[in-house]
Design a protein around this motif. Sequence first.
Motif, PDB file in Angstrom:
ATOM      1  N   ASN A 175      -6.969  -5.699  14.325  1.00 12.79           N
ATOM      2  CA  ASN A 175      -6.479  -6.339  13.103  1.00 12.79           C
ATOM      3  C   ASN A 175      -5.377  -5.477  12.521  1.00 12.79           C
ATOM      4  OD1 ASN A 175      -6.074  -7.559  10.589  1.00 12.79           O
ATOM      5  ND2 ASN A 175      -8.236  -8.049  10.323  1.00 12.79           N
ATOM      6  N   ALA A 176      -4.129  -5.759  12.898  1.00 15.82           N
ATOM      7  CA  ALA A 176      -3.004  -4.930  12.480  1.00 15.82           C
ATOM      8  C   ALA A 176      -2.764  -5.006  10.974  1.00 15.82           C
ATOM      9  CB  ALA A 176      -1.738  -5.341  13.239  1.00 15.82           C
ATOM     10  N   ASP A 177      -2.971  -6.164  10.370  1.00 13.70           N
ATOM     11  CA  ASP A 177      -2.732  -6.297   8.929  1.00 13.70           C
ATOM     12  C   ASP A 177      -3.703  -5.440   8.127  1.00 13.70           C
ATOM     13  OD1 ASP A 177      -0.683  -8.103   9.392  1.00 13.70           O
ATOM     14  OD2 ASP A 177      -2.015  -9.847   9.320  1.00 13.70           O
ATOM     15  N   LEU A 178      -4.965  -5.415   8.540  1.00 13.20           N
ATOM     16  CA  LEU A 178      -5.954  -4.589   7.856  1.00 13.20           C
ATOM     17  C   LEU A 178      -5.669  -3.110   8.057  1.00 13.20           C
ATOM     18  CD1 LEU A 178      -8.546  -4.999   6.177  1.00 13.20           C
ATOM     19  CD2 LEU A 178      -9.857  -4.760   8.291  1.00 13.20           C
ATOM     20  N   PHE A 179      -5.289  -2.737   9.255  1.00 10.74           N
ATOM     21  CA  PHE A 179      -4.940  -1.348   9.549  1.00 10.74           C
ATOM     22  C   PHE A 179      -3.748  -0.905   8.702  1.00 10.74           C
ATOM     23  CE2 PHE A 179      -2.575   1.840  11.949  1.00 10.74           C
ATOM     24  CZ  PHE A 179      -3.573   2.751  12.268  1.00 10.74           C
ATOM     25  N   GLU A 180      -2.735  -1.753   8.598  1.00 12.04           N
ATOM     26  CA  GLU A 180      -1.548  -1.421   7.829  1.00 12.04           C
ATOM     27  C   GLU A 180      -1.864  -1.283   6.342  1.00 12.04           C
ATOM     28  OE1 GLU A 180       2.724  -3.597   6.989  1.00 12.04           O
ATOM     29  OE2 GLU A 180       1.862  -3.654   8.994  1.00 12.04           O
ATOM     30  N   LYS A 181      -2.786  -2.088   5.854  1.00 10.72           N
ATOM     31  CA  LYS A 181      -3.190  -2.005   4.451  1.00 10.72           C
ATOM     32  C   LYS A 181      -3.876  -0.679   4.160  1.00 10.72           C
ATOM     33  CE  LYS A 181      -6.238  -4.340   1.138  1.00 10.72           C
ATOM     34  NZ  LYS A 181      -7.225  -5.432   0.963  1.00 10.72           N
ATOM     35  N   TRP A 182      -4.704  -0.203   5.089  1.00 13.94           N
ATOM     36  CA  TRP A 182      -5.449   1.031   4.857  1.00 13.94           C
ATOM     37  C   TRP A 182      -4.570   2.268   4.950  1.00 13.94           C
ATOM     38  CZ3 TRP A 182     -10.156  -0.484   8.398  1.00 13.94           C
ATOM     39  CH2 TRP A 182     -10.966  -1.380   7.707  1.00 13.94           C
ATOM     40  N   ILE A 183      -3.627   2.289   5.874  1.00  9.13           N
ATOM     41  CA  ILE A 183      -2.841   3.507   6.075  1.00  9.13           C
ATOM     42  C   ILE A 183      -1.594   3.527   5.218  1.00  9.13           C
ATOM     43  CG2 ILE A 183      -3.604   3.580   8.477  1.00  9.13           C
ATOM     44  CD1 ILE A 183      -0.680   2.953   9.229  1.00  9.13           C
ATOM     45  N   GLY A 184      -1.347   2.463   4.425  1.00  9.54           N
ATOM     46  CA  GLY A 184      -0.088   2.348   3.692  1.00  9.54           C
ATOM     47  C   GLY A 184       0.248   3.539   2.839  1.00  9.54           C
ATOM     48  N   ALA A 185      -0.667   3.927   1.936  1.00  9.66           N
ATOM     49  CA  ALA A 185      -0.374   5.000   0.999  1.00  9.66           C
ATOM     50  C   ALA A 185      -0.156   6.331   1.713  1.00  9.66           C
ATOM     51  CB  ALA A 185      -1.507   5.134  -0.018  1.00  9.66           C
ATOM     52  N   VAL A 186      -0.922   6.606   2.769  1.00 14.62           N
ATOM     53  CA  VAL A 186      -0.812   7.879   3.463  1.00 14.62           C
ATOM     54  C   VAL A 186       0.510   7.973   4.222  1.00 14.62           C
ATOM     55  CG1 VAL A 186      -1.821   9.306   5.271  1.00 14.62           C
ATOM     56  CG2 VAL A 186      -3.282   8.189   3.605  1.00 14.62           C
ATOM     57  N   CYS A 187       0.921   6.889   4.870  1.00 13.27           N
ATOM     58  CA  CYS A 187       2.199   6.894   5.576  1.00 13.27           C
ATOM     59  C   CYS A 187       3.368   7.060   4.602  1.00 13.27           C
ATOM     60  CB  CYS A 187       2.372   5.605   6.377  1.00 13.27           C
ATOM     61  SG  CYS A 187       1.395   5.563   7.885  1.00 13.27           S
ATOM     62  N   VAL A 188       3.159   6.691   3.332  1.00 13.45           N
ATOM     63  CA  VAL A 188       4.224   6.791   2.343  1.00 13.45           C
ATOM     64  C   VAL A 188       4.418   8.226   1.874  1.00 13.45           C
ATOM     65  CG1 VAL A 188       4.799   6.187  -0.038  1.00 13.45           C
ATOM     66  CG2 VAL A 188       4.106   4.421   1.549  1.00 13.45           C
ATOM     67  N   VAL A 189       3.336   8.929   1.560  1.00 13.36           N
ATOM     68  CA  VAL A 189       3.479  10.208   0.867  1.00 13.36           C
ATOM     69  C   VAL A 189       2.957  11.413   1.638  1.00 13.36           C
ATOM     70  CG1 VAL A 189       3.340   9.067  -1.348  1.00 13.36           C
ATOM     71  CG2 VAL A 189       1.272   9.952  -0.320  1.00 13.36           C
ATOM     72  N   SER A 190       2.203  11.220   2.706  1.00 15.73           N
ATOM     73  CA  SER A 190       1.553  12.355   3.348  1.00 15.73           C
ATOM     74  C   SER A 190       2.565  13.247   4.060  1.00 15.73           C
ATOM     75  CB  SER A 190       0.501  11.862   4.349  1.00 15.73           C
ATOM     76  OG  SER A 190      -0.089  12.960   5.006  1.00 15.73           O
ATOM     77  N   ASP A 433     -13.883  -7.623   3.449  1.00 12.84           N
ATOM     78  CA  ASP A 433     -13.070  -7.401   2.252  1.00 12.84           C
ATOM     79  C   ASP A 433     -13.695  -6.386   1.300  1.00 12.84           C
ATOM     80  OD1 ASP A 433     -11.248  -9.233   3.168  1.00 12.84           O
ATOM     81  OD2 ASP A 433     -12.141 -10.920   2.096  1.00 12.84           O
ATOM     82  N   ASP A 434     -14.959  -6.031   1.489  1.00 13.21           N
ATOM     83  CA  ASP A 434     -15.591  -5.037   0.623  1.00 13.21           C
ATOM     84  C   ASP A 434     -15.198  -3.615   1.001  1.00 13.21           C
ATOM     85  OD1 ASP A 434     -17.034  -6.890  -0.915  1.00 13.21           O
ATOM     86  OD2 ASP A 434     -18.581  -7.042   0.621  1.00 13.21           O
ATOM     87  N   PHE A 435     -14.597  -3.431   2.158  1.00 18.37           N
ATOM     88  CA  PHE A 435     -14.246  -2.093   2.628  1.00 18.37           C
ATOM     89  C   PHE A 435     -12.797  -1.771   2.272  1.00 18.37           C
ATOM     90  CE2 PHE A 435     -17.964  -3.064   5.051  1.00 18.37           C
ATOM     91  CZ  PHE A 435     -18.582  -1.847   5.284  1.00 18.37           C
ATOM     92  N   PHE A 436     -12.568  -0.509   2.000  1.00 13.86           N
ATOM     93  CA  PHE A 436     -11.219  -0.024   1.703  1.00 13.86           C
ATOM     94  C   PHE A 436     -11.007   1.299   2.423  1.00 13.86           C
ATOM     95  CE2 PHE A 436     -14.174   1.036  -1.691  1.00 13.86           C
ATOM     96  CZ  PHE A 436     -14.027   2.418  -1.827  1.00 13.86           C
TER      97      PHE A 436
END
Length: 619
Positions: A175-190, A433-436
């Motif tokens: 599920n690429a969309d779910l994966f992208e949602k989870w890693i979004g913030a880290v790929c931005v600032v890490s 949807d309950d997982f983040f």
Amino acid sequence: RFKMSLCVCVGFDADEKVFVVSASRVAEDSPCASVVQKTFGDFKEFREQVLSRFGKDEKVKRACSKLFPSSGIFGQKTSERGPALQSFLQALIDIDGLQNSFLLRRFLGVRVDVYYHTLTLCPVCTLTTRHKANFIPATVERVNDSVYLKATCDLHPHEKDGIESHAMRCLISSNADLFEKWIGAVCVVSGKLASCTQLNTLLHTLKTFTPSVRKISLSESGKLITEETLEQACANILKQHKAGKGITRRRLLLRFSDLETTDFEGVNKLLLAALPLTRGHRIGVELCSDTMCAVAQLKNSCFLSPRVYPIVVHFVDNSNIIESRMSLVYALGELAAFNNMRVCVDVNVSAPFGDVSLCYDTLRSKNTVRAIVFTSFRSRGKQHRVAKSVGRRLTTAAETDGTQVLVDEDNDVDLNLLLEHVCRCSSGELGVDDFFSVSSIALLEALLLIIGYGRYPISSSPMGGCVAVLIDLDDETVSLNRIVDMDTLWERAIPHVSALRQKNYGMIAARAAFTEGMKAFKSCLRPGMAEKYPQLSVDFSQKTLKKLQYVLGKAQIVCVRRQIDSASFDAALIADTFEDSNIRMEVVSLIEDQIQSPHAHTHTQQKRRATATSTTTTT
């Protein structure tokens, strides 16, 4: 691979309140890439993220300071800001380091093909042919609707008649969309993510950012260690640990682990000896359920100390689920006899996944269980079979006539399969949807200090798992992600968490960060949740903090993650994590060996290439 070359146009809607950003690819076959709507606040947030991630670049500083329009009371109108924002975006696109960045692509709504670059281990070299670790460059990419870890090893033939064959093509998520949602913030600032592409920088990161959960093995070569060895290991860890003063000092959790021993008296004796050596820090005891039960039954059990917390490791036996569940029930029953006991249970499952509904119902009903961790693992034998399969496919690649498409279907660590399986076994209590992202747990850093637990630097790579938090509100169990959008909250609060990590903060700085976090929390509430749960309004009064501490004490965390192994290794999983592990310690020594002997490594590569050429000629 598509390399982004964009032309940006910024306009505004009829009411002049929302900007309309269109990004067009400079290519004949794709005239328009995306059209998105952004407010001026979105642009300001994007500017802060760019400065946080690429602020050392002078071109980035110049674009963010001189080209970005003013935002004061007497600032420009929407119609006047449009051209300035267009120039700002186009200037960022023209910068080499930002052209293909995840941050810029996501803001413009352009599809992301490559999420990040990292290092991995060649499974063929590491597990079969050389039996020695070989770190190779890798990328985490999106292929259709799935996410793969791809890498190519120079020691193996990797291209024949235009066919590309990867030494590793590992399915990470379906599920690429779910994966992208989870890693979004880290790929931005890490910033740690950028260090995963070179061995030197990765080694520096692993040694500089020491985890707050340190692991000490209680056995060596099948025997328990001596008290002298234990004392030396504790002294080395505490020496590496840099503590502050007073309330600002960082805390450690020392995790003593042994999953194979049955000598419960010897384990208890070692843990009692470790208590005076680790004053001021908490202790986690990681044992299998049978040994944990036996230690808890001793009259002088180490669990009598309030600093000791049990971590029960339970392996699901698909052939005998009932009996394996009973050993877990016995262990939890013995631990429940201790006052204020908090237990973490790590449920290890391997594909094909067995029924864990009984295990889930048992753990959810126990008040002592605070964290339920479902871990997907592969045995050493399975990893060897995967490596041999990859080796056979690579050998076939050298002999193919150009008609064979090579895909390593066996190398599959898809976390989405385990997530859906756990949701099915929860009888509808949990949904996907309950997982983040598990990285959002770092929001607890300031809160733990405020309510009196101490300063714990918490970070975890979102590529390794996801988490759901179940809390009790008004005699109702509610998933936290149904109340507030946790992924958005984490993305908005991460600059404040990053600022805290850069200094030895105390109570005042923690309260300031917590205040900013609460503002972000209120802005991320789901519609109607504030009216339904008025107790979600939090201040710093003693009554409110006690209520918050009570709610946290009753909450249960359900985590789904995968275990890192040599056949699916990703340096990003160990570079940004607060938890020590066997593979993390092993990787540090392996990198040091490979850096210290680069000439021997190069000679081995040349020798294997010559051998492969000679074999091909003979055939």
